[in-house]
Design a protein around this motif. Structure first.
Motif, PDB file in Angstrom:
ATOM      1  N   UNK A   1       0.795  -1.236   0.000  1.00 31.83           N
ATOM      2  CA  UNK A   1       0.000   0.000   0.000  1.00 31.83           C
ATOM      3  C   UNK A   1       0.828   1.287   0.000  1.00 31.83           C
ATOM      4  N   UNK A   2       1.838   1.426   0.890  1.00 31.89           N
ATOM      5  CA  UNK A   2       2.612   2.675   0.840  1.00 31.89           C
ATOM      6  C   UNK A   2       3.406   2.849  -0.451  1.00 31.89           C
ATOM      7  N   UNK A   3       3.936   1.740  -0.986  1.00 30.28           N
ATOM      8  CA  UNK A   3       4.667   1.834  -2.257  1.00 30.28           C
ATOM      9  C   UNK A   3       3.716   2.239  -3.373  1.00 30.28           C
ATOM     10  N   UNK A   4       2.527   1.640  -3.365  1.00 30.15           N
ATOM     11  CA  UNK A   4       1.537   1.974  -4.384  1.00 30.15           C
ATOM     12  C   UNK A   4       1.086   3.430  -4.265  1.00 30.15           C
ATOM     13  N   UNK A   5       1.060   3.943  -3.034  1.00 28.76           N
ATOM     14  CA  UNK A   5       0.699   5.339  -2.833  1.00 28.76           C
ATOM     15  C   UNK A   5       1.718   6.277  -3.448  1.00 28.76           C
ATOM     16  N   UNK A   6       2.953   5.795  -3.548  1.00 24.10           N
ATOM     17  CA  UNK A   6       4.028   6.635  -4.093  1.00 24.10           C
ATOM     18  C   UNK A   6       4.190   6.485  -5.602  1.00 24.10           C
ATOM     19  N   UNK A   7       4.060   5.245  -6.125  1.00 21.55           N
ATOM     20  CA  UNK A   7       4.351   5.019  -7.544  1.00 21.55           C
ATOM     21  C   UNK A   7       3.169   4.440  -8.322  1.00 21.55           C
ATOM     22  N   UNK A   8       2.033   4.193  -7.644  1.00 21.89           N
ATOM     23  CA  UNK A   8       0.877   3.617  -8.318  1.00 21.89           C
ATOM     24  C   UNK A   8       0.850   2.109  -8.165  1.00 21.89           C
ATOM     25  N   UNK A   9      -0.363   1.525  -8.170  1.00 22.46           N
ATOM     26  CA  UNK A   9      -0.463   0.079  -7.926  1.00 22.46           C
ATOM     27  C   UNK A   9       0.093  -0.737  -9.088  1.00 22.46           C
ATOM     28  N   UNK A  10      -0.012  -0.233 -10.316  1.00 24.31           N
ATOM     29  CA  UNK A  10       0.519  -0.981 -11.468  1.00 24.31           C
ATOM     30  C   UNK A  10       2.042  -1.125 -11.386  1.00 24.31           C
ATOM     31  N   UNK A  11       2.726  -0.039 -11.069  1.00 24.37           N
ATOM     32  CA  UNK A  11       4.191  -0.092 -10.954  1.00 24.37           C
ATOM     33  C   UNK A  11       4.622  -0.946  -9.772  1.00 24.37           C
ATOM     34  N   UNK A  12       3.825  -0.924  -8.706  1.00 33.40           N
ATOM     35  CA  UNK A  12       4.114  -1.757  -7.534  1.00 33.40           C
ATOM     36  C   UNK A  12       4.068  -3.239  -7.910  1.00 33.40           C
ATOM     37  N   UNK A  13       3.051  -3.616  -8.671  1.00 33.84           N
ATOM     38  CA  UNK A  13       2.937  -5.009  -9.120  1.00 33.84           C
ATOM     39  C   UNK A  13       4.140  -5.388  -9.985  1.00 33.84           C
ATOM     40  N   UNK A  14       4.583  -4.480 -10.845  1.00 30.41           N
ATOM     41  CA  UNK A  14       5.722  -4.792 -11.721  1.00 30.41           C
ATOM     42  C   UNK A  14       7.018  -5.029 -10.944  1.00 30.41           C
ATOM     43  N   UNK A  15       7.124  -4.450  -9.748  1.00 24.80           N
ATOM     44  CA  UNK A  15       8.304  -4.709  -8.917  1.00 24.80           C
ATOM     45  C   UNK A  15       8.427  -6.190  -8.562  1.00 24.80           C
ATOM     46  N   UNK A  16       7.285  -6.866  -8.531  1.00 24.02           N
ATOM     47  CA  UNK A  16       7.285  -8.291  -8.190  1.00 24.02           C
ATOM     48  C   UNK A  16       7.930  -9.138  -9.288  1.00 24.02           C
ATOM     49  N   UNK A  17       8.010  -8.617 -10.489  1.00 21.99           N
ATOM     50  CA  UNK A  17       8.729  -9.307 -11.564  1.00 21.99           C
ATOM     51  C   UNK A  17      10.199  -9.462 -11.197  1.00 21.99           C
ATOM     52  N   UNK A  18      10.748  -8.428 -10.571  1.00 18.76           N
ATOM     53  CA  UNK A  18      12.155  -8.467 -10.152  1.00 18.76           C
ATOM     54  C   UNK A  18      12.339  -9.510  -9.050  1.00 18.76           C
ATOM     55  N   UNK A  19      11.405  -9.524  -8.098  1.00 13.30           N
ATOM     56  CA  UNK A  19      11.473 -10.489  -6.995  1.00 13.30           C
ATOM     57  C   UNK A  19      11.488 -11.919  -7.529  1.00 13.30           C
ATOM     58  N   UNK A  20      10.595 -12.217  -8.481  1.00  9.77           N
ATOM     59  CA  UNK A  20      10.529 -13.568  -9.041  1.00  9.77           C
ATOM     60  C   UNK A  20      11.803 -13.933  -9.793  1.00  9.77           C
TER      61      UNK A  20
END
Length: 388
Positions: free
Chosen positions: A151-170
């Motif tokens: 939630x706080x990350x999405x508040x800063x960069x948007x929920x779509x960009x937050x989800x894309x960060x998970x691509x890096x994690x995987x």
């Protein structure tokens, strides 16, 4: 047994489970923001939140079996590569149907649970399996990570960009598993059909599945519905609701090894009876709560009992089913996952009919009472066998 190899695999697989659960649970903490961009009804929200649980539950049986055949390394690695696709799809979602499709395949992240509970016991003596599986189960913390951070990350960069960060994690964890996973893990090759037939004849399979349906189901369900529920019913901010949901998840996760330790030391079924008694009390408190303080007390009680109960159940699985551990882990963990599918739907339905969610929590208490009856029956059966 190689203690250093066991320690390494326990660490790598636990962290991999964290990553898997981070992805599996990503939609719930972001739903308050997603629903601002995508037109979606309350009932559709409950479906979208519950839908990742379906594949995440059903795949646990083949994942547990595959782990015995090819090893945890390759099941984890393949899962992380596959998850790249639904993560990207979710980041591009512009309709309810796209959310459902992405959510369904995100279920792979939840299915990896049965990989470690099948693999890890191979590296430890029997009197340490409860603790080892309990530590591995702390990978459930991935759900809390998403609840706290998304939630706080999405508040800063948007929920779509937050989800894309998970691509890096995987991608990172796929690389980690490729290089640090154990390619020489002991393999167990027993026909799936034969194992399943034996398990389905054993009453303990159904009892363990039912108990885990309640304990792990509570863990999953509360993690799914709490963020949106707290925003809607108690008018909390999305960040505050996410933190509170994260605390529930963290408590249940950190107490899971304690359940395993208790199961290593005393009769796990007796311990489960006490655990479920307190869970029933917590559910009743939730069923009568009208303010945030009493609701919090009920939630924390259920959280503690769910965490300890999860550890106790998975102490019993390898104890009861040594040769069929892979498939047994899959069946029991599948039922636990499915236990998280129904509550959000029930809460939404009950609230729409009665105007309150209280009755849904009373249902949890009733399920707990039924579980106590089955524990009493199993204990009685075990005592009768001991005397023969």
């Amino acid at each position: 047994m190689n203690k250093s190899k066991g320690g390494l695999q326990l660490t790598v697989q636990t962290l991999s489970l964290v990553a898997g659960f981070m992805v599996w649970s990503i939609i719930a903490p972001l739903m308050p923001m997603i629903s601002q961009d995508i037109k979606i009804t309350s009932f559709q929200i409950s479906i979208v939140l519950a839908i990742p649980v379906i594949l995440g539950s059903v795949l646990r049986i083949p994942f547990g079996y595959l782990t015995n055949i090819i090893g945890a390394k390759w099941v984890f690695f393949s899962s992380f590569i596959i998850l790249l696709f639904p993560i990207f799809l979710l980041s591009q979602a512009q309709s309810v149907n796209m959310l459902m499709l992405a959510g369904f395949f995100l279920g792979v992240g939840g299915a990896v649970f049965s990989v470690g509970v099948t693999s890890i016991p191979k590296y430890f003596p029997k009197d340490k399996v409860g603790l080892a599986n309990g530590i591995y189960g702390m990978g459930n913390l991935g759900t809390a990570v998403s609840s706290f951070l998304a939630p706080p990350i999405a508040g800063a960069i948007g929920w779509q960009s937050t989800v894309r960060l998970y691509l890096i994690v995987m991608a990172v964890f796929a690389i980690v598993m490729f290089f640090l996973g154990d390619a020489k893990e002991p393999k167990v090759k027993i026909p799936l059909v034969a194992q399943t037939k034996d398990l389905l004849k054993d009453l303990r399979t159904y009892y363990l599945s039912f108990w885990y349906f309640i304990t792990f189901g509570s863990f999953v369900a509360f993690g799914i519905f709490l963020p949106k529920y707290l925003v809607d019913h108690y008018e909390l901010t999305t960040v505050d609701a996410g933190i509170r949901a994260g605390i529930f998840i963290a408590i249940a996760t950190f107490l899971r090894p304690l359940g395993g330790i208790i199961g290593d030391k005393i009769d796990a079924v007796k311990a489960l009876k006490v655990d479920f008694l307190f869970m029933i009390i917590g559910a009743i408190i939730l069923g009568i709560a009208n303010d945030i303080i009493l609701f919090t007390v009920g939630c924390l009680t259920v959280s503690v009992c769910a965490g300890i109960g999860n550890g106790l159940v998975f102490k019993l699985v390898p104890q009861y089913f040594q040769k069929e551990a892979g498939v047994a882990n899959g069946i029991v963990s599948m039922m636990g996952g499915l236990g998280g599918f129904f509550p959000p739907l029930v809460i939404t339905y009950v609230t729409s009919i009665t105007g309150t969610s209280h009755l849904a929590f009373i249902f949890l208490a009733l399920f707990g009472v039924l579980a106590l009856v089955t524990m009493w029956h199993l204990s009685k059966k075990n005592r009768s066998l001991a005397y023969k």
